[in-house]
Design an enzyme around this catalytic site. Structure first.
Site, PDB file in Angstrom:
ATOM      1  N   CYS A   1       0.873  -1.169   0.000  1.00 53.56           N
ATOM      2  CA  CYS A   1       0.000   0.000   0.000  1.00 53.56           C
ATOM      3  C   CYS A   1       0.911   1.220   0.000  1.00 53.56           C
ATOM      4  O   CYS A   1       1.629   1.467   0.971  1.00 53.56           O
ATOM      5  CB  CYS A   1      -0.925   0.016   1.214  1.00 53.56           C
ATOM      6  SG  CYS A   1      -1.931   1.524   1.313  1.00 53.56           S
ATOM      7  N   GLY A   2       0.896   1.957  -1.092  1.00 59.04           N
ATOM      8  CA  GLY A   2       1.834   3.063  -1.244  1.00 59.04           C
ATOM      9  C   GLY A   2       1.608   4.189  -0.253  1.00 59.04           C
ATOM     10  O   GLY A   2       2.551   4.688   0.376  1.00 59.04           O
TER      11      GLY A   2
ATOM     12  N   HIS B   1      -2.933  -4.192 -10.599  1.00 64.12           N
ATOM     13  CA  HIS B   1      -3.666  -3.016 -11.068  1.00 64.12           C
ATOM     14  C   HIS B   1      -4.033  -3.171 -12.532  1.00 64.12           C
ATOM     15  O   HIS B   1      -3.229  -3.657 -13.337  1.00 64.12           O
ATOM     16  CB  HIS B   1      -2.826  -1.744 -10.918  1.00 64.12           C
ATOM     17  CG  HIS B   1      -2.628  -1.328  -9.503  1.00 64.12           C
ATOM     18  ND1 HIS B   1      -3.476  -0.473  -8.841  1.00 64.12           N
ATOM     19  CD2 HIS B   1      -1.670  -1.677  -8.603  1.00 64.12           C
ATOM     20  CE1 HIS B   1      -3.050  -0.303  -7.603  1.00 64.12           C
ATOM     21  NE2 HIS B   1      -1.953  -1.029  -7.433  1.00 64.12           N
TER      22      HIS B   1
ATOM     23  N   GLU C   1     -10.549   0.502  -5.295  1.00 62.99           N
ATOM     24  CA  GLU C   1      -9.497  -0.277  -4.652  1.00 62.99           C
ATOM     25  C   GLU C   1     -10.003  -1.646  -4.235  1.00 62.99           C
ATOM     26  O   GLU C   1     -11.070  -1.765  -3.626  1.00 62.99           O
ATOM     27  CB  GLU C   1      -8.962   0.475  -3.423  1.00 62.99           C
ATOM     28  CG  GLU C   1      -7.675  -0.084  -2.889  1.00 62.99           C
ATOM     29  CD  GLU C   1      -6.975   0.874  -1.935  1.00 62.99           C
ATOM     30  OE1 GLU C   1      -5.958   0.453  -1.353  1.00 62.99           O
ATOM     31  OE2 GLU C   1      -7.419   2.028  -1.782  1.00 62.99           O
TER      32      GLU C   1
ATOM     33  N   CYS D   1      -4.963   6.343  -4.044  1.00 62.63           N
ATOM     34  CA  CYS D   1      -4.312   5.029  -4.028  1.00 62.63           C
ATOM     35  C   CYS D   1      -2.894   5.221  -4.540  1.00 62.63           C
ATOM     36  O   CYS D   1      -2.699   5.523  -5.727  1.00 62.63           O
ATOM     37  CB  CYS D   1      -5.077   4.035  -4.903  1.00 62.63           C
ATOM     38  SG  CYS D   1      -4.321   2.397  -4.974  1.00 62.63           S
TER      39      CYS D   1
ATOM     40  N   GLY E   1      -1.860   2.674  -7.032  1.00 58.79           N
ATOM     41  CA  GLY E   1      -2.662   2.925  -8.230  1.00 58.79           C
ATOM     42  C   GLY E   1      -2.102   4.076  -9.047  1.00 58.79           C
ATOM     43  O   GLY E   1      -2.104   4.037 -10.286  1.00 58.79           O
TER      44      GLY E   1
END
Length: 275
Positions: A73-74, A161, A210, A219, A222
């Site tokens: 998770c960025g 993604h 998400e 995101c 993303g």
């Protein structure tokens, strides 16, 4: 024994962050869903734990609101990076995730850059159920002869993604199409669904459905995936500002080593204790 937590967010993508280096934390899927519940729990897009690591400053685990543990998770990595740097007084830290080691560094007041590593571009890295060219896969929404959405790009940033390029992100059917594509059989592990509007060679408007969390304000992975997917098709340069519902991220797909660098803010909302 109650457990302290921090509620944090990166551009409105919000997290419950738990320190687990001195007190082990092993929530069940039911526990995660209860914590993430916005009416009966704390409420968040992801639950995050900071665990001990033998090869980094800390290990980090991520659970989506539906209870599933995910590899990356960025935005949460950026928030944890900021916490670790604040605690240590250093300007750079290394975070261990299931997707690999991530390096976070200061980029200004409450701004953090995270080296997200190289994107996965092969069909089996996403993963897809069958071999396809991930620059533009065989997937469409709508009538066969006049699809509303078609030929999206696919990228793995430690999580899967798919990115549709649309003329108007504001009008994109995110809530309608997102959950259908998230669970499409082409994606055996599910998928995060991006709707990207190219506004300039260095600017992308992005909205994201998400996986396991639904429509999100931002995101981070993303945004990284959208920039990579766009650059692979020659739609943008290798560095761009991504406009998300919650604000902006700067993403660079570095030519020297192929790594993706994500820069954006980290914020603390409040503290509390889990029962």
């Amino acid at each position: 024994m109650s457990r302290p937590f921090l509620k944090m967010n990166g551009l409105g993508n919000d997290f419950v962050v738990v320190e687990a280096r001195s007190q082990p934390f092993a929530p069940s899927a039911e526990d995660v869903r209860a914590i993430a519940d916005r009416e009966l729990g704390v409420g968040c897009d992801q639950l995050v734990s900071i665990d001990p690591s033998a090869k980094a400053d800390a290990a980090v685990r991520f659970w989506n609101a539906d209870g599933e543990e995910v590899g990356a998770c960025g935005n949460a990595s950026r928030c944890v990076g900021w916490l670790l740097m604040e605690a240590s007084g250093r300007d750079e830290v290394v975070i261990e995730t299931r997707a690999g080691l991530l390096r976070a560094s200061r980029a200004g007041e409450r701004m953090v850059s995270v080296d997200m590593g190289e994107p996965g571009l092969r069909w089996d890295q996403i993963p897809l159920a069958e071999e396809m060219d991930t620059r533009g896969i065989e997937l469409q929404v709508g009538p066969i002869d006049a699809p509303h959405l078609h030929t999206p790009g696919c990228v793995s940033m430690g999580n899967p993604h798919v990115v549709f390029f649309v003329p108007d992100a504001e009008a994109a059917p995110v809530r309608e199409v997102g959950p259908l594509i998230e669970h499409h059989p082409l994606f055996p592990e599910g998928v995060n669904v991006g709707f990207a509007e190219i506004r300039a060679r260095d600017r992308i408007r992005l909205r994201v459905w998400e996986r396991g969390a639904g429509l999100t304000k931002a995101c981070g992975t993303g945004a990284c995936a959208a920039l990579v997917a766009a650059a692979r098709r020659g739609l943008t340069d290798r560095k761009a500002t991504l406009e998300l519902d919650g604000g902006e991220l700067v993403i660079e797909w570095r030519e020297a080593d192929g790594h993706v660098i994500m820069t954006g803010p980290a914020a603390v909302d409040f503290t509390g204790s889990l029962p």
